[in-house]
Design a protein around this motif. Structure first.
Motif, PDB file in Angstrom:
ATOM      1  N   GLU A  68       0.819  -1.219   0.000  1.00 52.24           N
ATOM      2  CA  GLU A  68       0.000   0.000   0.000  1.00 52.24           C
ATOM      3  C   GLU A  68       0.845   1.258   0.000  1.00 52.24           C
ATOM      4  N   ARG A  69       2.082   1.159   0.434  1.00 48.57           N
ATOM      5  CA  ARG A  69       2.953   2.340   0.482  1.00 48.57           C
ATOM      6  C   ARG A  69       3.559   2.685  -0.880  1.00 48.57           C
ATOM      7  N   ALA A  70       3.259   1.891  -1.910  1.00 41.77           N
ATOM      8  CA  ALA A  70       3.803   2.133  -3.246  1.00 41.77           C
ATOM      9  C   ALA A  70       3.292   3.471  -3.777  1.00 41.77           C
ATOM     10  N   GLU A  76      -2.984   7.516 -19.469  1.00 43.17           N
ATOM     11  CA  GLU A  76      -3.933   6.992 -20.432  1.00 43.17           C
ATOM     12  C   GLU A  76      -3.228   6.837 -21.765  1.00 43.17           C
ATOM     13  N   ILE A  77      -3.329   5.632 -22.331  1.00 38.77           N
ATOM     14  CA  ILE A  77      -2.709   5.323 -23.609  1.00 38.77           C
ATOM     15  C   ILE A  77      -3.777   4.708 -24.499  1.00 38.77           C
ATOM     16  N   ALA A  78      -4.025   5.331 -25.631  1.00 41.42           N
ATOM     17  CA  ALA A  78      -4.998   4.838 -26.616  1.00 41.42           C
ATOM     18  C   ALA A  78      -6.356   4.562 -25.977  1.00 41.42           C
ATOM     19  N   GLY A  79      -6.776   5.439 -25.072  1.00 41.17           N
ATOM     20  CA  GLY A  79      -8.082   5.307 -24.443  1.00 41.17           C
ATOM     21  C   GLY A  79      -8.137   4.359 -23.265  1.00 41.17           C
ATOM     22  N   ALA A  80      -7.050   3.672 -22.958  1.00 39.46           N
ATOM     23  CA  ALA A  80      -7.003   2.763 -21.810  1.00 39.46           C
ATOM     24  C   ALA A  80      -6.228   3.429 -20.679  1.00 39.46           C
ATOM     25  N   THR A  81      -6.703   3.256 -19.449  1.00 41.52           N
ATOM     26  CA  THR A  81      -6.045   3.834 -18.279  1.00 41.52           C
ATOM     27  C   THR A  81      -5.132   2.789 -17.650  1.00 41.52           C
ATOM     28  N   TYR A  82      -3.922   3.206 -17.311  1.00 41.92           N
ATOM     29  CA  TYR A  82      -2.940   2.337 -16.674  1.00 41.92           C
ATOM     30  C   TYR A  82      -2.482   2.980 -15.376  1.00 41.92           C
ATOM     31  N   TYR A  83      -2.332   2.153 -14.332  1.00 41.83           N
ATOM     32  CA  TYR A  83      -1.717   2.597 -13.087  1.00 41.83           C
ATOM     33  C   TYR A  83      -0.316   1.999 -13.026  1.00 41.83           C
ATOM     34  N   TYR A  84       0.637   2.832 -12.666  1.00 37.50           N
ATOM     35  CA  TYR A  84       2.030   2.414 -12.530  1.00 37.50           C
ATOM     36  C   TYR A  84       2.387   2.513 -11.057  1.00 37.50           C
ATOM     37  N   TYR A  85       2.688   1.363 -10.440  1.00 40.24           N
ATOM     38  CA  TYR A  85       3.034   1.286  -9.028  1.00 40.24           C
ATOM     39  C   TYR A  85       4.545   1.131  -8.911  1.00 40.24           C
ATOM     40  N   GLN A  86       5.144   1.845  -7.968  1.00 40.67           N
ATOM     41  CA  GLN A  86       6.584   1.739  -7.744  1.00 40.67           C
ATOM     42  C   GLN A  86       6.840   1.784  -6.243  1.00 40.67           C
ATOM     43  N   TRP A  87       7.712   0.884  -5.765  1.00 39.39           N
ATOM     44  CA  TRP A  87       8.037   0.828  -4.343  1.00 39.39           C
ATOM     45  C   TRP A  87       9.432   0.255  -4.167  1.00 39.39           C
ATOM     46  N   ARG A  88       9.954   0.397  -2.973  1.00 46.31           N
ATOM     47  CA  ARG A  88      11.298  -0.079  -2.654  1.00 46.31           C
ATOM     48  C   ARG A  88      11.204  -1.292  -1.743  1.00 46.31           C
ATOM     49  N   GLY A  90      14.029  -3.210   0.249  1.00 42.74           N
ATOM     50  CA  GLY A  90      15.450  -3.207   0.582  1.00 42.74           C
ATOM     51  C   GLY A  90      16.178  -2.243  -0.327  1.00 42.74           C
ATOM     52  N   ASP A  91      17.170  -2.736  -1.056  1.00 42.62           N
ATOM     53  CA  ASP A  91      17.941  -1.896  -1.977  1.00 42.62           C
ATOM     54  C   ASP A  91      17.365  -1.890  -3.391  1.00 42.62           C
ATOM     55  N   GLU A  92      16.316  -2.663  -3.621  1.00 45.00           N
ATOM     56  CA  GLU A  92      15.760  -2.773  -4.966  1.00 45.00           C
ATOM     57  C   GLU A  92      14.513  -1.911  -5.126  1.00 45.00           C
ATOM     58  N   ILE A  93      14.340  -1.362  -6.321  1.00 47.91           N
ATOM     59  CA  ILE A  93      13.113  -0.648  -6.662  1.00 47.91           C
ATOM     60  C   ILE A  93      12.273  -1.589  -7.525  1.00 47.91           C
ATOM     61  N   ARG A  94      11.047  -1.807  -7.088  1.00 43.71           N
ATOM     62  CA  ARG A  94      10.115  -2.693  -7.804  1.00 43.71           C
ATOM     63  C   ARG A  94       9.031  -1.858  -8.450  1.00 43.71           C
ATOM     64  N   SER A  95       8.438  -2.398  -9.507  1.00 40.24           N
ATOM     65  CA  SER A  95       7.346  -1.688 -10.150  1.00 40.24           C
ATOM     66  C   SER A  95       6.391  -2.690 -10.784  1.00 40.24           C
ATOM     67  N   GLU A  96       5.173  -2.218 -10.998  1.00 41.58           N
ATOM     68  CA  GLU A  96       4.162  -3.016 -11.677  1.00 41.58           C
ATOM     69  C   GLU A  96       3.195  -2.071 -12.382  1.00 41.58           C
TER      70      GLU A  96
END
Length: 100
Positions: A68-70, A76-88, A90-96
């Motif tokens: 939840e802290r992400a 919006e790309i070509a009429g579609a909505t996208y959510y980009y999540y990013q969080w840490r 440890g030492d790595e940055i993760r995304s989805e």
């Protein structure tokens, strides 16, 4: 309906929907009310009425595996909505990225 009669699930649900309702039926009333409130908001969001957005102050629900802290950004790309999540982690940055 008496206290001994359990309500029947809606017949239009598929197998997965029935399984989800069976799982929810094991929960306490407070959890059921919270799930009901969430599902009403989710239905409205899917209909495009009250879509939560990072810009309007409404919390954007995180998908499974995303903390939840992400931080969340929306595009919006070509009429579609996208959510980009990013969080840490440890030492790595993760995304989805999730299409809404």
């Amino acid at each position: 309906m008496t206290a001994d009669e359990r309500p029947s699930p809606p017949p239009e649900l598929d197998r997965v929907g029935h399984e989800a309702l069976d799982e929810l039926a094991t929960r306490e009333p407070a959890a059921l009310r919270a799930a009901s409130e969430y599902l009403e908001k989710l239905a409205a969001w899917k209909e495009g009425e009250d879509a939560p957005s990072p810009d309007d102050g409404e919390p954007v629900p995180s998908p499974d595996g995303v903390p939840e802290r992400a931080s969340v950004s929306m595009t919006e790309i070509a009429g579609a909505t996208y959510y980009y999540y990013q969080w840490r982690e440890g030492d790595e940055i993760r995304s989805e990225t999730v299409r809404r």
